[in-house]
Design a protein around this motif. Structure first.
Motif, PDB file in Angstrom:
ATOM      1  N   ALA A  85       0.900  -1.179  -0.071  1.00 47.83           N
ATOM      2  CA  ALA A  85       0.012  -0.023  -0.106  1.00 47.83           C
ATOM      3  C   ALA A  85       1.045   1.427  -0.171  1.00 47.83           C
ATOM      4  N   ALA A  86       0.916   2.047  -1.274  1.00 51.05           N
ATOM      5  CA  ALA A  86       1.737   3.338  -1.268  1.00 51.05           C
ATOM      6  C   ALA A  86       0.617   4.479  -1.040  1.00 51.05           C
ATOM      7  N   THR A  87       1.375   5.114  -0.264  1.00 48.79           N
ATOM      8  CA  THR A  87       0.589   6.577  -0.016  1.00 48.79           C
ATOM      9  C   THR A  87       1.337   7.628  -0.877  1.00 48.79           C
ATOM     10  N   GLY A  88       0.557   8.653  -1.239  1.00 49.33           N
ATOM     11  CA  GLY A  88       1.586   9.696  -2.258  1.00 49.33           C
ATOM     12  C   GLY A  88       0.529  10.910  -2.685  1.00 49.33           C
ATOM     13  N   HIS A  89       1.245  11.409  -3.679  1.00 50.81           N
ATOM     14  CA  HIS A  89       0.458  12.488  -4.328  1.00 50.81           C
ATOM     15  C   HIS A  89       0.748  12.465  -6.081  1.00 50.81           C
ATOM     16  N   ASP A  90      -0.268  13.083  -6.507  1.00 53.47           N
ATOM     17  CA  ASP A  90      -0.083  13.460  -7.958  1.00 53.47           C
ATOM     18  C   ASP A  90      -0.123  14.952  -8.238  1.00 53.47           C
ATOM     19  N   LEU A  91       1.098  15.279  -8.917  1.00 51.64           N
ATOM     20  CA  LEU A  91       1.269  16.647  -9.219  1.00 51.64           C
ATOM     21  C   LEU A  91       1.068  17.135 -10.556  1.00 51.64           C
ATOM     22  N   GLU A  92       0.783  18.641 -10.598  1.00 50.42           N
ATOM     23  CA  GLU A  92       0.914  19.366 -11.837  1.00 50.42           C
ATOM     24  C   GLU A  92       1.321  20.572 -11.520  1.00 50.42           C
ATOM     25  N   PHE A  93       2.271  21.017 -12.571  1.00 52.38           N
ATOM     26  CA  PHE A  93       2.924  22.343 -12.353  1.00 52.38           C
ATOM     27  C   PHE A  93       3.382  22.675 -13.731  1.00 52.38           C
ATOM     28  N   VAL A  94       3.773  24.191 -13.760  1.00 56.29           N
ATOM     29  CA  VAL A  94       4.436  24.583 -14.944  1.00 56.29           C
ATOM     30  C   VAL A  94       5.710  25.131 -14.638  1.00 56.29           C
ATOM     31  N   THR A  95       6.875  24.979 -15.449  1.00 56.40           N
ATOM     32  CA  THR A  95       7.957  25.557 -15.325  1.00 56.40           C
ATOM     33  C   THR A  95       8.853  25.602 -16.625  1.00 56.40           C
ATOM     34  N   LEU A  96       9.263  26.705 -16.992  1.00 58.12           N
ATOM     35  CA  LEU A  96       9.838  26.902 -18.271  1.00 58.12           C
ATOM     36  C   LEU A  96       8.795  26.892 -19.197  1.00 58.12           C
ATOM     37  N   ASP A  97       7.683  27.351 -19.109  1.00 59.34           N
ATOM     38  CA  ASP A  97       6.554  27.292 -19.928  1.00 59.34           C
ATOM     39  C   ASP A  97       6.255  25.804 -20.535  1.00 59.34           C
ATOM     40  N   MET A  98       6.703  24.765 -19.801  1.00 60.94           N
ATOM     41  CA  MET A  98       6.202  23.555 -19.986  1.00 60.94           C
ATOM     42  C   MET A  98       5.316  22.984 -18.876  1.00 60.94           C
ATOM     43  N   THR A  99       4.514  22.175 -19.008  1.00 61.51           N
ATOM     44  CA  THR A  99       3.419  21.783 -18.233  1.00 61.51           C
ATOM     45  C   THR A  99       4.129  20.251 -17.835  1.00 61.51           C
ATOM     46  N   ASN A 100       4.338  20.065 -16.575  1.00 62.85           N
ATOM     47  CA  ASN A 100       4.835  18.918 -16.123  1.00 62.85           C
ATOM     48  C   ASN A 100       3.706  18.403 -15.069  1.00 62.85           C
ATOM     49  N   ALA A 101       4.019  16.955 -15.039  1.00 62.74           N
ATOM     50  CA  ALA A 101       3.321  16.357 -14.018  1.00 62.74           C
ATOM     51  C   ALA A 101       4.099  15.130 -13.218  1.00 62.74           C
ATOM     52  N   ALA A 102       3.875  14.887 -12.177  1.00 63.52           N
ATOM     53  CA  ALA A 102       4.458  14.059 -11.298  1.00 63.52           C
ATOM     54  C   ALA A 102       3.851  13.235 -10.572  1.00 63.52           C
ATOM     55  N   SER A 103       4.447  12.140  -9.966  1.00 64.72           N
ATOM     56  CA  SER A 103       3.658  11.382  -9.058  1.00 64.72           C
ATOM     57  C   SER A 103       4.715  10.826  -7.835  1.00 64.72           C
ATOM     58  N   ILE A 104       4.296  11.111  -6.625  1.00 66.18           N
ATOM     59  CA  ILE A 104       5.236  10.753  -5.424  1.00 66.18           C
ATOM     60  C   ILE A 104       4.474   9.506  -4.802  1.00 66.18           C
ATOM     61  N   ARG A 105       5.206   8.390  -4.510  1.00 66.11           N
ATOM     62  CA  ARG A 105       4.600   7.187  -4.005  1.00 66.11           C
ATOM     63  C   ARG A 105       5.834   6.948  -3.015  1.00 66.11           C
ATOM     64  N   CYS A 106       5.034   6.312  -1.844  1.00 66.09           N
ATOM     65  CA  CYS A 106       6.064   6.002  -0.820  1.00 66.09           C
ATOM     66  C   CYS A 106       5.309   4.646  -0.097  1.00 66.09           C
ATOM     67  N   PHE A 107       6.046   3.631   0.434  1.00 66.17           N
ATOM     68  CA  PHE A 107       5.501   2.710   0.816  1.00 66.17           C
ATOM     69  C   PHE A 107       6.805   1.954   1.774  1.00 66.17           C
ATOM     70  N   ARG A 108       6.422   1.291   2.694  1.00 66.16           N
ATOM     71  CA  ARG A 108       7.250   0.564   3.679  1.00 66.16           C
ATOM     72  C   ARG A 108       7.133  -1.012   3.574  1.00 66.16           C
ATOM     73  N   THR A 109       8.491  -1.504   3.654  1.00 67.16           N
ATOM     74  CA  THR A 109       8.202  -3.148   3.598  1.00 67.16           C
ATOM     75  C   THR A 109       8.879  -3.401   4.975  1.00 67.16           C
ATOM     76  N   PRO A 110       9.148  -4.817   5.313  1.00 69.78           N
ATOM     77  CA  PRO A 110       9.646  -5.087   6.559  1.00 69.78           C
ATOM     78  C   PRO A 110      11.091  -4.877   6.451  1.00 69.78           C
ATOM     79  N   ARG A 111      11.848  -4.403   5.443  1.00 73.11           N
ATOM     80  CA  ARG A 111      13.439  -4.228   5.327  1.00 73.11           C
ATOM     81  C   ARG A 111      13.566  -2.832   5.215  1.00 73.11           C
ATOM     82  N   ARG A 112      12.755  -2.011   4.557  1.00 76.06           N
ATOM     83  CA  ARG A 112      13.043  -0.559   4.027  1.00 76.06           C
ATOM     84  C   ARG A 112      11.737   0.196   3.788  1.00 76.06           C
ATOM     85  N   THR A 113      11.895   1.593   3.576  1.00 75.24           N
ATOM     86  CA  THR A 113      10.881   2.253   3.122  1.00 75.24           C
ATOM     87  C   THR A 113      11.275   2.740   1.714  1.00 75.24           C
TER      88      THR A 113
END
Length: 143
Positions: A85-113
């Motif tokens: 189960a990953a938590t996160g965010h979907d993003l949209e932003f403009v930089t240098l006149d370009m529209t950009n999209a991004a996804s942040i996802r984060c989850f934890r396993t028994p060994r690591r995040t």
């Protein structure tokens, strides 16, 4: 379509064969980045063996993006990545006149995040968003 596979230190994922891969390590944190040849799309996978809280890490990544792009739009997201189960965010932003999209996802396993930031520009190839999403969806822990 051929695919490259990264498979090191308990982390495996697939990425397009013409993308450039870079790795860094800082204590318990390991970062692997893959980037499209034109630089308009990339994915950064960060593993932290100290296992910090995924929601806190995802929110910190969002805040870092907000610091760089104060006008960005963000939507909270929950997604399953290889049975995690990953938590996160979907993003949209403009930089240098370009529209950009991004996804942040984060989850934890028994060994690591595991934190994943995928980003792409509308100036890139039409398949770029799918290529970045496929990298994210292919992430798995192997040990």
């Amino acid at each position: 379509m051929s695919i490259q596979t990264y498979d090191e230190q308990g982390l495996r994922f697939e990425y397009p064969p013409d993308w450039v891969l870079e790795e860094t390590e800082d204590g318990s944190v390991r970062t692997v980045a893959v980037q499209a040849p034109d630089g308009l799309g990339f994915a950064v996978i960060q593993t932290d063996d100290s296992r910090p809280d995924p929601a806190e890490i995802a929110d910190a990544a969002l805040q870092a993006m907000r610091d760089d792009y104060p006008e960005l739009d963000a939507q909270p997201v929950l997604e399953t990545i290889n049975d995690h189960a990953a938590t996160g965010h979907d993003l949209e932003f403009v930089t240098l006149d370009m529209t950009n999209a991004a996804s942040i996802r984060c989850f934890r396993t028994p060994r690591r995040t595991i934190l994943v930031l995928g980003q792409w520009s509308d100036m890139g190839d039409a398949e770029l968003p799918d290529q970045v999403r496929e990298v994210v969806r292919s992430i798995e822990e192997t040990e």
